[in-house]
Structures are given as C-alpha cells and as structure tokens.
Design a protein around this motif. Structure first.
Motif, short mmCIF file in Angstrom:
data_model
loop_
_atom_site.label_atom_id
_atom_site.label_comp_id
_atom_site.label_asym_id
_atom_site.label_seq_id
_atom_site.Cartn_x
_atom_site.Cartn_y
_atom_site.Cartn_z
N UNK A 55 -13.68 -6.38 -11.70
CA UNK A 55 -14.92 -7.01 -11.28
C UNK A 55 -15.36 -6.44 -9.93
N UNK A 56 -16.66 -6.44 -9.67
CA UNK A 56 -17.20 -5.85 -8.44
C UNK A 56 -16.64 -6.48 -7.17
N UNK A 57 -16.24 -7.74 -7.23
CA UNK A 57 -15.76 -8.43 -6.03
C UNK A 57 -14.30 -8.10 -5.69
N UNK A 58 -13.64 -7.37 -6.56
CA UNK A 58 -12.23 -7.02 -6.36
C UNK A 58 -12.13 -5.58 -5.87
N UNK A 59 -11.44 -5.39 -4.77
CA UNK A 59 -11.22 -4.04 -4.25
C UNK A 59 -9.95 -3.45 -4.84
N UNK A 60 -9.89 -2.15 -4.89
CA UNK A 60 -8.68 -1.46 -5.34
C UNK A 60 -8.33 -0.36 -4.34
N UNK A 61 -7.05 -0.17 -4.15
CA UNK A 61 -6.53 0.92 -3.33
C UNK A 61 -5.50 1.66 -4.16
N UNK A 62 -5.47 2.96 -4.00
CA UNK A 62 -4.54 3.81 -4.74
C UNK A 62 -3.70 4.57 -3.73
N UNK A 63 -2.46 4.15 -3.57
CA UNK A 63 -1.59 4.73 -2.57
C UNK A 63 -0.36 5.37 -3.21
N UNK A 64 0.14 6.41 -2.55
CA UNK A 64 1.45 6.94 -2.93
C UNK A 64 2.49 5.87 -2.58
N UNK A 65 3.68 6.04 -3.11
CA UNK A 65 4.74 5.08 -2.78
C UNK A 65 4.99 5.05 -1.27
N UNK A 66 5.09 6.23 -0.66
CA UNK A 66 5.37 6.27 0.78
C UNK A 66 4.24 5.65 1.59
N UNK A 67 2.99 5.90 1.23
CA UNK A 67 1.88 5.31 1.96
C UNK A 67 1.91 3.79 1.81
N UNK A 68 2.24 3.31 0.62
CA UNK A 68 2.34 1.85 0.42
C UNK A 68 3.39 1.27 1.36
N UNK A 69 4.55 1.92 1.41
CA UNK A 69 5.63 1.47 2.30
C UNK A 69 5.15 1.46 3.75
#
Length: 159
Positions: A55-69
């Motif tokens: 849905x438009x109100x939900x943001x998404x981020x796509x991170x590598x495992x290391x960036x997430x950590x």
C-alpha cells in the motif's frame, strides 16, 4: 524504548508478495517493511516489483545483511518494522550480527533438490535445520504459518 521496533521477522523466499505486503503488514500495523537480503538489496527491478504490492502508506527499504546490522539500531521508535528475510541463514546472520530478533514467522521455503518437505510451504535441508537450532539456542521463538489467522506450529517440532 531500547532498540528498533521490530514487530516481527518473517522468513519467506518470495520476500514481499501479496500475503506479506497486505495481510501481514495490516495485521501487524507495520509502517515499514525492511527486506534484508544481499541479492535483493542490489536488484532494482525486483525492488520495484515488490514496491507495487505494498500500500502507498507503507515504506520499504532493501538492505544487505551487513547494512541491516549496521543501521537497524538507528531506526526511529515511530518506525514499526516488519523485517523480511529470504531464508533461515539470513535470519541467523542478522541475529548473530546483533539484530534483536525475538520471534520469527517461518512462512515459505521452497522445495529444492536435497530438501525434505516438512509442511506444505516449507522444505529444509541439514544446513537449514542446523541454522534453526542455532536460532533456538539464541532464544528466538519460531512459528510456521502462512497467514496471521492460521494456528502457528513450532518449527522445532517439525524438524
């Protein structure tokens, strides 16, 4: 509040799709979906396809495992995070890297050659079983279910 506001972590080799993008996000009240996967983090086409499901109100981020950590602890308390990983090995890497995973929903792990099917949506091999056991030893609770209104099963009972 200490640490990031991670509502739930889901293992789903499809990452974001209809069940995740609508059913789970609404059930959890999430306002941010973080996909932690090295391959997806670098695949803009896959990211665009996954964004279309949300849905438009939900943001998404796509991170590598290391960036997430590296960045998950910087999340604002206002961010209600639904963390999605492709497989149990990604989840274990995050946990061992210091991401505070307490509960994992095991949603989908496709059958491949050399894996045994333990439910209609989950197949595992010895490496997967070992990773699940390590997560359990680290205090993570894990339930297998496709959608929120299903009764979850403890994955350890099925291995």
């Amino acid at each position: 509040m200490t640490g990031p506001n991670i509502l739930l972590t889901r293992i789903d080799n499809r990452l974001i799709h209809g069940q995740v993008g609508v059913t789970w996000v609404n059930h959890l009240g999430a306002n941010l979906v973080v996909v932690a996967n090295d391959k997806a983090a670098g695949d803009e086409v896959q990211q665009s396809l996954m964004d279309m499901v949300l849905p438009d109100v939900i943001q998404a981020r796509y991170f590598s495992l290391q960036k997430t950590i590296d960045v998950i602890h910087k999340a604002s308390p206002k961010q209600k995070i639904f963390l999605v990983v492709k497989d149990v090995h990604d989840a274990l890497a995050l946990k061992e890297g210091g991401v505070p995973l307490e509960q994992i929903n095991v949603g989908n792990m496709h059958y491949e050659e050399g894996k045994k099917q333990i439910s209609s949506t989950v197949s595992v091999d010895e490496a997967d079983i070992s990773a699940f056991k390590k997560l359990e030893q680290l205090g993570v609770s894990m339930d297998l279910r496709g959608v929120p209104n299903e009764k979850g099963q403890n994955i350890m009972d099925l291995l």
